[in-house]
Scaffold this active site. Structure first.
Site, short mmCIF file in Angstrom:
data_model
loop_
_atom_site.label_atom_id
_atom_site.label_comp_id
_atom_site.label_asym_id
_atom_site.label_seq_id
_atom_site.Cartn_x
_atom_site.Cartn_y
_atom_site.Cartn_z
N SER A 316 0.79 -1.38 -0.09
CA SER A 316 -0.07 0.01 0.01
C SER A 316 0.94 1.26 -0.06
O SER A 316 2.05 1.15 0.52
CB SER A 316 -0.88 0.05 1.40
N ASP A 317 0.17 2.32 -0.67
CA ASP A 317 1.08 3.54 -0.09
C ASP A 317 0.85 3.87 1.06
O ASP A 317 0.28 3.11 2.04
CB ASP A 317 0.50 4.73 -1.08
N CYS A 318 1.99 4.91 1.79
CA CYS A 318 2.02 4.81 3.24
C CYS A 318 0.84 5.29 3.91
O CYS A 318 0.39 6.64 3.84
CB CYS A 318 3.27 5.48 3.76
#
Ligand SMILES: *[C@@H]1O[C@H](CO)[C@@H](O)[C@H](O)[C@H]1NC(C)=O
Ligand SMILES: *[C@@H]1O[C@H](CO)[C@@H](O)[C@H](O)[C@H]1NC(C)=O
Length: 795
Positions: A316-318
């Site tokens: 996932s993106d952060c």
């Protein structure tokens, strides 16, 4: 007051840049350089010994764990992965689902930080990389938009290989990870995007080739499916808005047609997985058509893993799992968010969310341990491919790399070479460039970007080995008179303009280094307009008017700038776009200005006029123009309106001619499926590519590129195709490019292949590729050619 710099001797080849620990400033050494190297190497070796990393797992010194089955490097990786997962408790597994994965001491496994970045050099943006000690810096290449402008595929791979050498060296020294969340291959859809600088531009085929080559460079392919480092193509998908007029990426729902997804947004990701064989893909923050990408099983499981066959992990993106719950309220409970993302195909969470909520999801029956096992199999497989379960790092294929392999003269030379190859000459009135060291002995160097360092490396950078600013670079060719003109790129006042004008009056030539920096365009910061900020335009015009000799405007920026005022001002002799040219940017700019380098870069994006962004909402994702509401469309493929500079623009100090030596004029496509309905409409709009044999059809072309001028030069030959006019046609589409070096007065033969499925197709409203029958026009440099595509009745 003038700040004068004495010119250095012009023998550039012999001057090297070295990093000075005490001042953080570059120093130019001539003879003593080799001594410095010897000294540094001794220093580094001793540091290397002190700081060498202990094994991540399977430590040969640990008698309790070294003989566990998953440590047996001779067994197939899938057997080892299954063995390891079988030994883990559910609690242990859950703590491996996040970027700061916990240690499992009873199995001899250390904690691991998954998040490292290497967009254009090892970067310290992620917590996995720390500079200092034996690793004070790493080679900082130009920002990606600049490197893309080189249109040189082998350069992209070469940069990747250097970056991964340095990354492995830092990993061995215990100061970096092996999993790099780079590159960013989103399409530069809108000129205002603050992260456009990180991308290879607006064209899907260019971005796809960049993705594949940079990833191959990073990952290496020395031994089977072993990885040098693991790259990651991000942010999947249709992510290209950060924060524009109150709309931010954490809430944005990108409404995207199936056609644009298949034809544009997903193309670089597909190429990254299929051609680049990337080890990871990152899903984005935004929603696509009402679904967060990290919770969309159609996008993750069905497309990345199913259709494209990713061998690797999806991250996932952060904190995007947290974002889809907290900001987007996509699920009612956090446990549902954990369950939905993992079941959709997410394997690793950047952020704590899955470590906190996965247990609850399983207890509530929303998720099975089996699903967690699947996610771990994907992440652990990548760690094993990296050699992390093979014991001593020093005994492994890249185990010899250490501090002496970082910031080497060769690596720094490549950073300089990349900047030279990426610089674009946009305008050159009456061939006023290159400047001459005899006639232009004194150069006024003016502008807020004229003596900058960190501006040149853009975002997602690290600490460079050293810098050469434009002022320093120009100072090697001429005496310089320096005036910043404004305090920074915001250029809020014009108090210093008088001094800048005086400098221009007293010099033989004037170079204005203007443009943007991260205070204007950045992550979380999109622009609202395309003009130069503050009073910059006024400074340029006033200085040009005062200037005694030629005035050259050099622009540093990631996104395009509307510089129509300069393009149309006869007193401005030349315009150069340097992007963000990296640590050696000043040398490269000066080399282009004085003709030591003949520029060959070409714009990887359209430069729109300011009124374009006044007409187009950044939130409108449609690429195609819409006549019914006056929407002009986006990128050179669909936008037909006026431009400041067009995609592919880039001049040279010499001139090139093309001659088509060999080119097919027709190609027959055969049906491979029976009962396909055929009539004139279908033939014109296109037959489904998968119903034909088009994947077996590649058309070969030979073109002679002749350098008809007096200077050696490098030419990027761009090839575009335009399908017959039909329902789904584009203006034109880049289908290939080749870069060649051609000495003055000679010819080089270039071959390129056009794949009928990929390059002569259009995409329909359902996202299906079709081949329209009829005449496809090719534009090969300035040459026009036509290919007739027919349906063969033979079998
Ligand atoms: C061609 O075939 C399609 C699909 O069967 C049909 O919708 C269309 O009307 C036909 N067009 C002509 C010109 O016959
Ligand atoms: C492309 O880049 C590589 C690496 O710098 C270089 O060796 C090669 O000459 C470049 N190609 C051209 C045609 O300039």
């Amino acid at each position: 007051m003038y700040d004068s710099h004495k010119p250095n001797p012009p023998s550039l080849q012999n001057s090297h840049m070295a990093y000075n620990k005490n001042t953080n400033k570059p120093h130019y050494h001539k003879t003593p350089f080799s001594l410095v190297i010897v000294f540094l190497s001794i220093l580094c070796v001793s540091f290397g010994v002190i700081e060498a990393r202990s094994p991540f797992a399977c430590d040969p010194k640990n008698g309790l764990t070294r003989n566990l089955r998953f440590c047996k490097a001779t067994l197939p990786i899938q057997v080892r992965v299954r063995d390891l997962i079988g030994r883990l408790t559910l609690q242990e597994k859950i703590r491996l689902l996040v970027n700061n994965a916990a240690a499992v001491p009873r199995l001899g496994i250390q904690g691991y930080e998954w998040w490292s970045e290497a967009l254009h050099g090892v970067s310290n943006v992620g917590p996995g990389v720390k500079f200092g000690g034996a690793f004070p810096g790493a080679t900082s290449f130009p920002q990606v938009i600049t490197t893309a402008a080189s249109f040189n595929e082998s350069l992209w791979e070469a940069i990747g290989a250097v970056v991964s050498d340095e990354a492995r060296a830092m990993y061995n020294g215990g100061t970096a990870g092996l999993t790099y969340w780079s590159p960013n291959v989103n399409i530069l859809r809108d000129p205002r995007w603050g992260r456009g600088q990180e991308t290879p531009g607006e064209d899907p085929i260019l971005a796809g080739k960049y993705a594949a080559r940079y990833v191959r460079g990073l990952q290496g392919y020395a031994k089977g499916n072993r990885l040098k480092v693991a790259a990651c193509c991000k942010h999947y998908t249709a992510y290209d808005l950060d924060n524009w007029k109150g709309v931010d990426r954490f809430h944005f729902n990108a409404k995207v047609s199936l056609q644009d997804l298949a034809d544009t947004y997903n193309v670089p990701f597909k190429s990254c997985v299929l051609q680049g064989r990337v080890a990871s893909v990152m899903c984005s923050y935004n929603q696509v058509n009402g679904k967060p990408t990290c919770a969309d099983s159609n996008l993750l499981k069905n497309t990345i893993r199913g259709s494209w066959g990713l061998s690797g992990y999806i991250v996932s993106d952060c904190d995007s799992v947290g974002v889809l719950f907290d900001n987007q309220h996509y699920t009612r409970t956090p446990e549902e968010a954990a369950a939905e993302t993992i079941k959709a195909g997410l394997d690793l969470d950047c952020g704590p969310f899955l470590a906190v909520h996965t247990q609850g999801a399983i207890s509530k029956g929303l998720l099975k341990e089996f699903d967690v096992n699947n996610a771990l199999a994907n992440t652990i497989t990548v760690q094993m491919r990296l050699g992390m379960f093979d014991g001593e790092p020093s005994a492994q294929p890249y185990g010899h790399l250490g501090p002496r392999d970082v910031c080497t003269p060769a690596h720094q030379e490549l950073a300089l070479e990349a900047a030279r190859q990426g610089i674009v000459l946009l305008q050159n009135r009456k061939s006023s460039l290159p400047l001459s060291i005899r006639r232009h002995r004194t150069v006024a160097v003016i502008g807020p970007n004229s003596d900058v360092t960190v501006t040149m490396i853009g975002n997602y950078a690290g600490i460079p080995c050293g810098y050469t600013t434009p002022l320093q670079g120009i100072g090697r060719y001429a005496k310089t008179i320096h005036q910043a003109g404004c305090a920074g790129v915001a250029c809020n006042g014009n108090q210093q303009f008088g001094a800048a004008e005086a400098a221009a009056r007293n010099a033989d030539a004037t170079v204005l280094v203007m443009g943007l920096d991260q205070s204007i365009e950045a992550e979380a910061l999109d622009r609202v307009g395309l003009l130069l900020p503050g009073h910059q335009q006024e400074l340029v015009s006033r200085v040009a008017k005062a200037s005694k000799g030629p005035t050259v405007l050099v622009l540093m920026s990631g996104g395009p700038i509307d510089v129509s005022f300069a393009k149309n001002d006869p007193r401005i002799s030349a315009i150069i776009w340097a992007g963000y040219p990296g640590q050696a940017g000043g040398t490269a700019i000066a080399d282009v200005l004085f003709g030591t380098t003949n520029p060959g870069g070409k714009l990887p994006m359209t430069w729109y006029p300011q009124d374009y962004v006044q007409k187009v909402a950044m939130t409108n994702m449609a690429l195609r123009a819409d006549r019914s509401n006056g929407y002009p469309g986006r990128t050179y493929r669909f936008y037909k309106g006026p431009t400041v500079f067009s995609f592919g623009r880039g001049l040279s100090y010499t001139s090139f001619n093309h001659k088509l030596v060999q080119a097919p004029q027709e190609v027959s496509v055969t049906l491979t499926k029976f009962n396909v309905p055929i009539n004139s409409t279908i033939l014109r709009n296109g037959i489904k590519a998968k119903h034909t044999n088009c994947n077996k059809l590649t058309l070969g072309f030979h073109v002679d590129v002749e350098n008809t001028g007096t200077m050696h030069g490098t030419h990027s030959l761009l090839v575009f195709s335009t399908p017959p006019s039909g329902r789904w046609s584009t203006n034109k589409q880049l289908v290939g490019f080749q870069k060649v070096h051609v000495p003055a007065g000679s010819k080089q033969r270039v071959w390129f292949g056009i794949q009928v499925c990929k390059h002569l197709s259009v995409v329909d409203n359902f996202g299906t590729r079709r081949i329209p029958m009829g005449n496809h026009k090719l534009q090969i440099g300035d040459y026009k050619h036509s290919i007739s595509v027919q349906l063969s009745t033979r079998n």
